[in-house]
Design an enzyme around this catalytic site. Structure first.
Site, short mmCIF file in Angstrom:
data_model
loop_
_atom_site.label_atom_id
_atom_site.label_comp_id
_atom_site.label_asym_id
_atom_site.label_seq_id
_atom_site.Cartn_x
_atom_site.Cartn_y
_atom_site.Cartn_z
CG ASP A 108 25.67 -21.65 -1.83
OD1 ASP A 108 26.63 -22.15 -2.47
OD2 ASP A 108 25.66 -21.57 -0.60
CG ASP A 320 30.97 -24.44 -5.03
OD1 ASP A 320 29.73 -24.42 -4.97
OD2 ASP A 320 31.70 -23.56 -4.54
#
Ligand SMILES: *[C@@H]1O[C@H](CO)[C@@H](O)[C@H](O)[C@H]1NC(C)=O
Ligand SMILES: *[C@@H]1O[C@H](CO)[C@@H](O)[C@H](O)[C@H]1NC(C)=O
Ligand SMILES: *[C@@H]1O[C@H](CO)[C@@H](O)[C@H](O)[C@H]1NC(C)=O
Ligand SMILES: *[C@@H]1O[C@H](CO)[C@@H](O)[C@H](O)[C@H]1NC(C)=O
Ligand SMILES: *[C@@H]1O[C@H](CO)[C@@H](O)[C@H](O)[C@H]1NC(C)=O
Ligand SMILES: *[C@@H]1O[C@H](CO)[C@@H](O)[C@H](O)[C@H]1NC(C)=O
Ligand SMILES: *[C@@H]1O[C@H](CO)[C@@H](O)[C@H](O)[C@H]1NC(C)=O
Length: 443
Positions: A108, A320
């Site tokens: 993440d 991301d």
């Protein structure tokens, strides 16, 4: 358990000493990045719509985070919604403890904590490997409340002199437990040797909820002091994502292995770099300064202010790895859509099956020559050129070509679909992002 939960909620202290890098500067290794849906029996259109649905959930979680992360919210609410989202798109393999227990975890780039579910578990999700049992590891050390690493938590708490953490991920995912030092083992993929990294601070979660995508925890790659990349030195990592839905796993490079080759790239393009921007409301996330967008050589009419970070911490542009499609601020999305309509000259339609708005019948009628231009993201000091396969997607069995982007009411997130076949380096220590086109499928 009720007591612990109460403590977790009530004991809210102040921030934050940075965690020193504790490892050899020459350490480096590579890991395989496996897509969360790898090995599942879904068809390509199903895989795509699953990824788009996850991406929508992540965007919704980010909006929830941005809304409460703004300054002046009461700290308990803020503590409850610290980071973006429970699910991501890529899994990494690693091992924890002595002897090492191997498991996979969600990578993440939107959060910082490394955590796994620990036995004995008060509340745990199912996971494919046994829960980590600290009592069976020779190198586990719970961190005392006065540890600088405890202070590095945004909202540290203390329970029986032991440092306790609590993370909420904006959706329903959460983890809480003891912050501890442990030895982690990485590497072994390709020709890289195994690397044992002692004294990595991690969350030993005994109260957890949410979807772990058939993994056993998360590894934070964010900018915060507790992320894996901040704890290993030198603090940089890079990844090369293979073509979307390719069976070839992507690669992740750490430390000294994270370097971009400026020569002999598939396209001969130079390495480009752009500085990260800090959003004080979301300090873990990788914000970039985006100035504009072109389709082919045509600069689209977009006010650069639509990409700015607002005073309340909303807005801005994040890169991301855990979001598939790109979410473009609404005005920018509208401009891209209009630009595509005038470049492609086919009637636009909705592919509601897949959840994308700007689609064209595909292949086009044989008498119509359609050229899809490159799309260029103009960052501060760097242009990222996306060939059509990085921003358009053949969306379904009905044969639509769709823009792999969706409009966002708040900020912009550059998703991993747009990052295929780019080698992307996050230099956390020096605060910039570099990228270069690369044939990730064959490296
Ligand atoms: C390991 O290195 C050798 C020699 O450099 C090379 O031939 C081989 O393909 C490499 N294996 C992997 C899995 O990268
Ligand atoms: C945890 O690791 C850090 C960094 O190596 C070290 O300074 C600290 O003393 C360790 N704490 C415990 C309790 O082992
Ligand atoms: C879950 O992971 C395990 C081991 O990593 C694997 O054997 C299994 O096939 C996976 N299940 C699903 C549904 O992906
Ligand atoms: C960079 O180039 C070197 C030398 O050609 C090669 O060994 C290495 O694997 C390349 N690295 C990447 C990430 O492409
Ligand atoms: C780049 O390619 C040329 C010719 O193929 C080769 O001679 C040279 O060694 C390569 N450079 C690197 C850094 O791999
Ligand atoms: C596509 O569908 C969505 C929701 O059904 C709607 O809001 C949007 O305006 C539609 N777009 C087009 C181009 O028809
Ligand atoms: C990026 O592209 C714009 C427009 O094509 C150009 O003016 C600018 O010099 C480029 N910047 C870099 C860093 O290549």
């Amino acid at each position: 358990m009720a007591n612990l939960v109460l403590l977790l909620v009530l004991l809210v202290a102040t921030k934050s000493l940075p965690v020193a890098h504790c490892n050899d500067d020459n350490v480096g290794f590579q890991l395989k990045l496996t897509h969360v849906d790898a090995g599942t029996p879904y068809t390509k259109p199903q895989l795509l719509s699953r990824a788009i649905a996850r991406s929508k959930a992540r965007m919704a979680a980010l909006q929830a985070v941005a809304a409460v992360a703004a300054p002046l919210v009461d700290p308990i609410t803020a503590a409850r919604v610290l980071v973006m989202s429970g699910t991501g798109e890529y899994l990494v393999g690693l091992a924890i403890g002595t002897p090492p227990l191997y498991y996979t975890a969600i990578m993440d780039t939107g959060s910082d904590l490394i955590w796994t579910q620990c036995a004995p578990c008060l509340l745990c999700a199912d996971q494919p490997t046994p829960y980590f049992d600290a009592r069976r590891s020779a190198t586990y050390r719970a961190l005392p409340c006065r540890s600088p690493r405890c202070a590095a938590l945004s909202y540290p708490a203390c329970f029986q002199k032991v440092c306790v953490y609590q993370y909420y991920y904006g959706d329903t995912a959460s983890t809480a437990g003891v912050l501890a030092n442990e030895t982690f083992t990485f590497g072994g993929a390709g020709n890289s040797t195994k690397v044992r990294a002692p004294n990595i601070a991690f969350g030993c979660g005994s109260i957890n909820a949410g979807d772990l995508a058939n993994s056993s925890g998360m590894v934070g790659f964010g900018r915060g002091p507790l992320s894996l990349v901040s704890q290993l030195g030198p603090s940089r990592f890079s990844y090369c994502l293979t073509s979307y839905l390719s069976p070839t796993p992507s690669r992740l490079y750490f430390g000294a292995f994270a370097t971009l080759n400026s020569t002999n790239t598939s396209s001969g393009s130079p390495v480009q770099s752009t500085p990260f921007v800090v959003n004080p409301a979301l300090p873990n996330m990788y914000f970039l300064s985006l100035k504009g967008i072109s389709l082919g050589t045509k600069r689209l009419p977009i006010d650069p202010l639509v990409f700015a970070i607002n005073d309340d911490g909303t807005g801005g542009v994040i890169i991301d790895s855990g979001t598939s499609i790109t979410w473009l601020q609404q005005d920018a999305y509208d401009a891209v859509r209009r630009g595509l309509l005038s470049a492609i000259l086919l009637p636009a339609m909705n592919d509601t099956d897949i959840g994308l708005d700007t689609c064209f019948p595909w292949p086009p009628p044989p008498n119509l020559a359609v050229t899809v231009p490159d799309l260029v993201l103009h960052f501060d000091s760097a242009n990222m050129t996306l060939p059509p396969e990085n921003y358009m997607v053949i969306a379904s069995t009905t044969g639509y070509l769709c823009l792999a982007m969706a409009p966002s009411g708040v900020g912009t997130i550059i998703g991993n679909y747009q990052q295929q076949n780019l080698h992307i380096l996050y230099d956390v220590a020096n605060s910039f992002l570099s990228f270069v086109p690369a044939a990730c499928d064959i490296i």
